[in-house]
Design an enzyme around this catalytic site. Structure first.
Site, PDB file in Angstrom:
ATOM      1  N   HIS A  50     -26.698 -25.769  14.298  1.00  0.00           N
ATOM      2  CA  HIS A  50     -27.749 -24.750  13.678  1.00  0.00           C
ATOM      3  C   HIS A  50     -27.581 -24.257  12.535  1.00  0.00           C
ATOM      4  O   HIS A  50     -26.553 -24.445  11.752  1.00  0.00           O
ATOM      5  CB  HIS A  50     -27.422 -23.499  14.792  1.00  0.00           C
ATOM      6  N   GLU A  68     -22.986 -25.547  33.860  1.00  0.00           N
ATOM      7  CA  GLU A  68     -22.564 -25.071  35.359  1.00  0.00           C
ATOM      8  C   GLU A  68     -21.752 -26.170  36.045  1.00  0.00           C
ATOM      9  O   GLU A  68     -21.817 -27.357  35.425  1.00  0.00           O
ATOM     10  CB  GLU A  68     -23.982 -25.052  35.980  1.00  0.00           C
TER      11      GLU A  68
HETATM   12  I1  8IG Z   1     -28.733 -27.803  25.584  1.00  0.00           I
HETATM   13  O1  8IG Z   1     -27.357 -27.991  31.131  1.00  0.00           O
HETATM   14  C1  8IG Z   1     -28.042 -27.138  27.085  1.00  0.00           C
HETATM   15  N1  8IG Z   1     -27.674 -25.867  27.365  1.00  0.00           N
HETATM   16  N2  8IG Z   1     -26.325 -23.701  30.947  1.00  0.00           N
HETATM   17  N3  8IG Z   1     -26.625 -26.049  31.141  1.00  0.00           N
HETATM   18  C2  8IG Z   1     -26.655 -24.637  30.412  1.00  0.00           C
HETATM   19  N4  8IG Z   1     -27.106 -24.504  29.013  1.00  0.00           N
HETATM   20  C3  8IG Z   1     -27.542 -25.719  28.367  1.00  0.00           C
HETATM   21  C4  8IG Z   1     -27.509 -27.162  28.919  1.00  0.00           C
HETATM   22  C5  8IG Z   1     -27.137 -26.875  30.472  1.00  0.00           C
HETATM   23  N5  8IG Z   1     -27.794 -27.859  28.278  1.00  0.00           N
END
Ligand code: 8IG
Length: 275
Positions: free
Chosen positions: A72, A195
């Site tokens: 970023h 997750e």
């Molecule tokens: I890039 O698989 C990205 N951001 N929570 N889960 C969640 N946030 C994410 C994921 C993901 N991939």
């Protein structure tokens, strides 16, 4: 610039006004028209909108700070929207809820966009996909969200209606630009861990299609100040347990690079039509 947005004596909307004043000074544009927040995988996608006329370091703008996530950029840009005479305010990064800086910091860019004159905000993110048909690098329009952070950017008895939060008008414009775009419901988890497979199954049974760590709090704040919201997710990985591959931030960055051209065209065409 270091302002403590969490100081109870500070009104975050006053800080947003101060930020907009600095942005106007540094960019030479008294107002901007469309704001964009570039999430994971979207960093390279704003160049097709038009030439960058000014770049401002986040560190110089009240209430903003440098980027926390690799990939970023810790700056914002004023971009000419084709030859419309209008300007886009492009944020190269966002503050995530999981950074622990508080909800006011998470939505400060949204409030600043409103104070800078914008009427539309495009919120982009990188996320996990629950639909096997969405390979890494697939952009998906957000049709609605489920906010699992248990937080709100609004304070006090501010009962904002979120029906049609993700503008049907703006989604229709995006579909005109790219008729192959799918839509999905975005579920925001707090993060920063991804997750478990069981949590992904929970999100699916709740009606979710996309899992991520941003966007919903910003969208709520945007609705509160009257910004029209377009949300676009870039599926950078299949969510945990949907595929047997482990998740990595490197995969996220690579999917973004692979999709940069498609996503860049999409953003440029949508922003041109909105402006
Ligand atoms: I890039 O698989 C990205 N951001 N929570 N889960 C969640 N946030 C994410 C994921 C993901 N991939």
């Amino acid at each position: 610039m270091s302002v403590d947005l969490n100081d109870p004596g500070i009104d975050p909307f006053d800080v947003a006004k101060a930020a907009a004043t600095v942005i106007a000074e540094r960019t030479g544009a008294a107002t901007h028209d469309v704001a964009l927040v570039l999430g994971s995988g979207w960093g390279q996608t704003a160049d097709l909108i038009g030439p960058t006329l000014a770049t401002v370091d986040n560190a110089d703008v009240p209430g903003f700070h440098a980027a926390a996530v690799a990939g970023h950029s810790g700056s914002m840009r004023s971009v000419a929207i084709g030859d419309t005479g209008r300007r886009a305010l492009v944020y190269g990064t966002r503050t995530h809820f999981y950074e622990g800086r508080g909800v006011r910091a998470v939505v400060h860019a949204v409030r600043t966009a409103k104070a800078a004159g914008c009427s539309t905000i495009v919120l982009t993110n990188g996320c996990g996909g629950l639909n096997l048909a969405w390979g890494p690098g697939t952009p998906v329009l957000i049709s609605d969200h489920i906010n699992l952070t248990a937080a709100s950017p609004l304070e006090g008895p501010t009962f904002v209606d979120l029906t049609d939060l993700y503008s049907a008008r703006l989604r229709a414009i995006a579909h005109e630009v790219d008729p192959t775009l799918d839509e999905g419901i975005y579920v925001q988890f707090r993060g920063p861990h991804y997750e478990t497979p069981a949590e992904v199954q929970m999100a699916k049974r709740m009606g979710g299609d996309l899992v991520g760590m941003s966007t919903t709090l910003e969208a709520i704040a945007a609705r509160h100040v009257g910004l029209e919201v377009l949300g676009i997710s870039l599926v950078t990985n299949l969510a945990a347990g949907i595929s047997d591959q482990p998740l990595s931030h490197q995969e996220v960055i690579e999917a973004g690079q692979a999709a940069a051209e498609r996503c860049g065209r999409l953003l440029a065409d949508v922003v041109q039509r909105v402006a």
